[in-house]
Enzyme design. Structure first.
Site, PDB file in Angstrom:
ATOM      1  N   TRP A 135      31.990  -0.193  21.201  1.00 48.35           N
ATOM      2  CA  TRP A 135      31.370   1.079  21.590  1.00 48.35           C
ATOM      3  C   TRP A 135      31.555   1.270  23.095  1.00 48.35           C
ATOM      4  O   TRP A 135      31.282   0.348  23.881  1.00 48.35           O
ATOM      5  CB  TRP A 135      29.873   0.985  21.240  1.00 48.35           C
ATOM      6  CG  TRP A 135      29.053   2.187  21.550  1.00 48.35           C
ATOM      7  CD1 TRP A 135      29.362   3.486  21.275  1.00 48.35           C
ATOM      8  CD2 TRP A 135      27.763   2.196  22.182  1.00 48.35           C
ATOM      9  NE1 TRP A 135      28.326   4.297  21.684  1.00 48.35           N
ATOM     10  CE2 TRP A 135      27.339   3.530  22.247  1.00 48.35           C
ATOM     11  CE3 TRP A 135      26.905   1.207  22.687  1.00 48.35           C
ATOM     12  CZ2 TRP A 135      26.122   3.919  22.795  1.00 48.35           C
ATOM     13  CZ3 TRP A 135      25.694   1.569  23.233  1.00 48.35           C
ATOM     14  CH2 TRP A 135      25.312   2.913  23.283  1.00 48.35           C
ATOM     15  N   ASP A 216      23.504  -6.394  18.588  1.00 46.36           N
ATOM     16  CA  ASP A 216      23.236  -4.966  18.718  1.00 46.36           C
ATOM     17  C   ASP A 216      23.105  -4.414  17.302  1.00 46.36           C
ATOM     18  O   ASP A 216      24.078  -4.366  16.547  1.00 46.36           O
ATOM     19  CB  ASP A 216      24.408  -4.298  19.461  1.00 46.36           C
ATOM     20  CG  ASP A 216      24.148  -2.811  19.702  1.00 46.36           C
ATOM     21  OD1 ASP A 216      23.120  -2.294  19.217  1.00 46.36           O
ATOM     22  OD2 ASP A 216      24.986  -2.168  20.369  1.00 46.36           O
ATOM     23  N   LYS A 255      19.893   6.093  14.276  1.00 50.00           N
ATOM     24  CA  LYS A 255      20.714   6.483  13.120  1.00 50.00           C
ATOM     25  C   LYS A 255      19.938   6.332  11.815  1.00 50.00           C
ATOM     26  O   LYS A 255      19.950   7.217  10.984  1.00 50.00           O
ATOM     27  CB  LYS A 255      21.970   5.618  13.023  1.00 50.00           C
ATOM     28  CG  LYS A 255      22.591   5.232  14.331  1.00 50.00           C
ATOM     29  CD  LYS A 255      23.422   6.337  14.910  1.00 50.00           C
ATOM     30  CE  LYS A 255      23.936   5.896  16.264  1.00 50.00           C
ATOM     31  NZ  LYS A 255      24.934   6.736  16.813  1.00 50.00           N
TER      32      LYS A 255
END
Ligand code: LMR
Length: 415
Positions: A135, A216, A255
């Protein structure tokens, strides 16, 4: 007189800059496959039914107010967030080994952990290893904190699969006590996760070198629809007591609860041994960082997520919502692959359905992505990452035809 003599204007952020270009585009059939945010089958943002119900319950509660939260965050949220990620029955909870702090979603969690490690990790020269690719924000979060950042191989482009041998070798070659950032599930940008057996090899190898695992977790429940399955890597590391080093977790509810703009997240630090004094010291230092940066965490989103986690009915609704999101995305993966196969688009397309979570690493190159944007009004990241959540029954055919066009265009120009 220039008071900022060194200052240079930076290019727009790769993801938010893309979003701005998409918004400016006046074509009515434009398609946004850029930022990873769930869209329903009409291409619209989706408020999860569980969230809607929780919001109603929350604001109708007589005790609801907008007071400051404690610096460590909303207790019902942080405690339950910890249980969700490592499992209620986790040995770390039984042994009182989890220190939790509310954060500004995943980015805030990573920044907080980074600052904490910079200040207190015993290995002052430790590099942080990120997957290649990763990312875009990972790199700048850690370099801005003064870390030296390195990469470990992850994506095998020829085979569109995990470069496990490269990954294990990088773990072996990294100086003892390095920091490894691991995507807990739904790897961003590739959508490719290690199998359970591969995770075991990776975690054991990390532990052999006494590296520090930093997970993460931005997509728990979003990848498979199942919270337990999507936290396999973390729960294995914790429950099997694989590490002597503490385990660090950055958790986001952006999310999986669709709470993107509310910035709901947490940091969990799990030392390998019970030590109340150490726990208290860690908690107090995390709080000091939070106090100096944001004073205390935002309340609204945390209260909503806590309401869902604390109420059996709402929790069940959330599980249903996770299934709704993950199964619609999977349906779109299947549809896109089928259309590309029917069009006989050069290349293989099975990876689209083998990948998981929000994204597909399509294999399209930057030139193809640029042509998609300019000629077809289809927006995705230059690396070839497509947010599959942006596909729906109304645009998937257009997208497949456009993929076909750009692939053939560049195949021809190579001849
Ligand atoms: C993404 O990768 O698209 C998302 O995680 C959004 C973001 O903040 O970059």
């Amino acid at each position: 007189m220039n008071y900022f003599p060194e200052i240079k204007e930076l290019p727009p952020d790769p993801l938010f800059g893309l979003k701005a270009r998409y918004t400016k585009d006046s074509r009515s059939d434009k398609v946004d496959l850029g930022i990873g945010a769930y869209r329903d089958n009409n291409g619209k943002p989706w408020i999860l039914p569980a969230v809607k119900l929780a919001e109603k319950k929350l604001i109708n509660d007589d005790s609801y107010n907008h007071e400051y939260l404690p610096i460590e965050g909303y207790k019902d949220f942080v405690v339950n967030a910890g249980k969700i990620i490592i499992g209620e029955e986790s040995v770390a909870i039984k042994e009182d080994r989890i220190v939790s702090q509310q954060s500004l979603s995943g980015t805030g969690a990573l920044h907080l952990v980074g600052k904490f490690l910079k200040d207190f990790y015993h290995n002052k020269t430790a590099k942080i290893y990120l997957s290649k690719p990763t990312w875009a924000n990972h790199n700048q979060i850690f370099t801005s904190l003064g870390f030296e950042v390195d990469n470990y191989p992850y994506w095998d482009n020829d085979n569109k699969s995990l470069d496990l041998q490269g990954f294990l070798k990088a773990i072996e070659d990294a100086p003892q006590g390095s920091i490894f950032l691991l995507h807990a599930c739904a790897h961003n940008p590739t959508g490719l996760d290690p199998t359970e057996d591969q995770w075991l090899q990776i975690l054991n190898k990390l532990s052999e070198k006494d590296h520090l695992p930093l997970f993460d977790s931005a997509y728990q429940g979003f990848a498979s629809g199942n919270l337990e399955k999507d936290s396999f890597s973390i729960r294995t590391a914790v429950d099997k007591k694989i590490f002597k080093a503490p385990i660090l977790i950055c958790q986001s509810f952006a999310k999986n609860c669709g709470m993107y703009g509310e910035r709901v997240g947490a940091v969990h630090v799990i030392p390998s041994e019970t030590n109340e004094k150490l726990n208290n010291a860690i908690a107090s230092q995390l709080k000091k960082i939070i106090r100096s940066e944001i004073s205390n965490p935002p309340a609204y989103g945390a209260k909503i997520v806590a309401t869902i986690l604390n109420d059996k009915e709402l929790f069940n609704q959330w599980q249903e919502d996770l299934t709704t999101m993950s199964s619609r995305i999977n349906k779109m993966r299947l549809k896109l692959r089928e259309l590309l196969i029917n069009l006989q688009t050069p290349g293989t397309w099975d990876h689209i359905v083998n990948q998981t979570g929000m994204f597909s690493f399509t294999g399209l190159n930057p030139d193809m992505v640029k042509r998609l944007e300019e000629k077809h009004g289809i927006y995705m990241v230059g690396s070839g990452r497509a947010s599959v959540a942006g596909l729906n029954d109304g645009n998937v055919e257009k997208v497949a035809n456009a993929f076909d066009e750009v692939v053939r265009f560049y195949a021809k120009s190579k001849l």
